[in-house]
Design an enzyme around this catalytic site. Structure first.
Site, PDB file in Angstrom:
ATOM      1  N   LEU A  33       0.811  -1.216   0.000  1.00 64.05           N
ATOM      2  CA  LEU A  33       0.000   0.000   0.000  1.00 64.05           C
ATOM      3  C   LEU A  33       0.844   1.265   0.000  1.00 64.05           C
ATOM      4  CD1 LEU A  33      -2.600  -1.249   2.643  1.00 64.05           C
ATOM      5  CD2 LEU A  33      -2.761  -1.372   0.146  1.00 64.05           C
ATOM      6  N   HIS A  37      -3.511   4.324  -2.065  1.00 61.04           N
ATOM      7  CA  HIS A  37      -4.440   3.448  -1.336  1.00 61.04           C
ATOM      8  C   HIS A  37      -4.931   4.136  -0.060  1.00 61.04           C
ATOM      9  CE1 HIS A  37      -1.769   0.361  -3.409  1.00 61.04           C
ATOM     10  NE2 HIS A  37      -2.953   0.071  -3.879  1.00 61.04           N
ATOM     11  N   SER A 186       2.457   0.895  -6.785  1.00 54.85           N
ATOM     12  CA  SER A 186       3.296  -0.130  -6.146  1.00 54.85           C
ATOM     13  C   SER A 186       4.448  -0.496  -7.069  1.00 54.85           C
ATOM     14  CB  SER A 186       2.459  -1.378  -5.842  1.00 54.85           C
ATOM     15  OG  SER A 186       1.333  -1.017  -5.080  1.00 54.85           O
TER      16      SER A 186
END
Ligand code: PAF
Length: 286
Positions: A33, A37, A186
């Site tokens: 995350l 997020h 990510s």
């Protein structure tokens, strides 16, 4: 905060919440995350009584030559982030629980999955729609939160929810960027320092295009040329696509009017990154 590892437990927990009259927000993620997020969790926290974050690297949305095995994973860190952002539960199922032997049902949204990331990543949206349908069935959230960075994914999920009469409100949240403009992802962790610098070409190209549109350039071909020219100046960057499409149907447009998505995918070395902006009309220009 609860950590729920099985589909059965997640169903039970969400059922109890709904039975108590509480509204449920789902933030579907593949983990690792970042602030993007976190903004989804914060939006869910503000809008719902209970927030559940799913952390599941979904194998069926990766192509055979893609990065499923190397996709970054760190549940311990993810759990701490969810806790810090006030989530009530993390749902971290196993692949075997989500896709047991004999699994044979897939959800496919036609048409708007043919272009952009759908064209570069065959089967990707079938995998996304299947797992998101499963998550919606398991949790039965009132609202689900997705990032605008994956603009095509958001449009596809909204289409699926409408077409299949799913009882969930899909909430899109703005792109979150690093201080220097790079959209949070990510996959940014794959970049070495030189590539990290080169990756700035995506946000630079998107900013240049947005500025041109706001300055009155509404010809899609010209805007694409601005983006392509910006990216061509970066030797480490290789264009996957530069598209100007209708924000709902993902069909190419010639003229940029309201609700047009300008989306790019660019490889920096072996890392494929995406970025976009949506033109909603002159009032959104600063
Ligand atoms: O955007 C993502 O991280 C994934 O595509 C999603 C929506 C969690 C489905 O696996």
């Amino acid at each position: 905060m609860e950590i729920v590892r099985s589909v059965a437990e997640a169903k039970e927990l969400a059922r109890a919440w709904r039975a108590a009259g509480l509204s449920v927000g789902l933030v579907p993620t593949m983990g690792y995350l970042h602030e993007g997020h976190e903004s989804l969790m914060d939006a869910a926290r503000a809008a719902c009584d209970k927030v559940i974050v799913s952390v599941f690297v979904n194998p069926i949305q990766f192509g055979p030559d893609e990065d499923f095995d190397s996709y970054p994973r760190d549940l311990h860190r993810d759990v701490a982030i969810c806790e810090a952002h006030g989530a009530d539960a993390v749902f971290h199922p196993s692949v075997e629980d989500m896709y047991p032997a004999g699994f044979s049902t897939f959800v496919e949204v036609e048409g708007l999955t043919d272009a952009l990331c759908g064209a570069s990543r065959p089967g990707h949206f079938r995998g996304v729609c299947t797992v998101v349908s499963k998550l919606f069935n398991i949790v039965q959230p009132h609202r689900a939160f997705f990032g605008q960075k994956d603009a095509q994914q958001l449009a596809v999920i909204k289409r699926m929810v409408a077409d299949l009469n799913m009882d969930v409100q899909v909430v899109g949240c703005p792109i979150v960027r690093e201080a220097d403009g790079l959209a949070k992802s990510s996959r940014n962790t794959y970049l070495d320092p030189q590539e990290r610098q080169a990756a700035l070409v995506l946000s630079r190209a998107i900013r240049a295009a947005e500025q041109a549109v706001c300055d009155g350039q509404h010809d899609a071909a010209c805007v694409r040329a601005i983006i392509e020219g910006t990216i061509a100046a970066e030797p480490l960057a290789c264009i996957d696509y530069v598209q100007v499409v209708d924000g709902l149907t993902m069909q190419p447009v010639k003229t940029i009017e309201d609700s047009v998505l300008v989306a790019i995918a660019v490889r920096i070395g072996t890392t494929r990154l995406i970025d976009n902006f949506i033109f909603e009309g002159e009032p959104t220009c600063s």
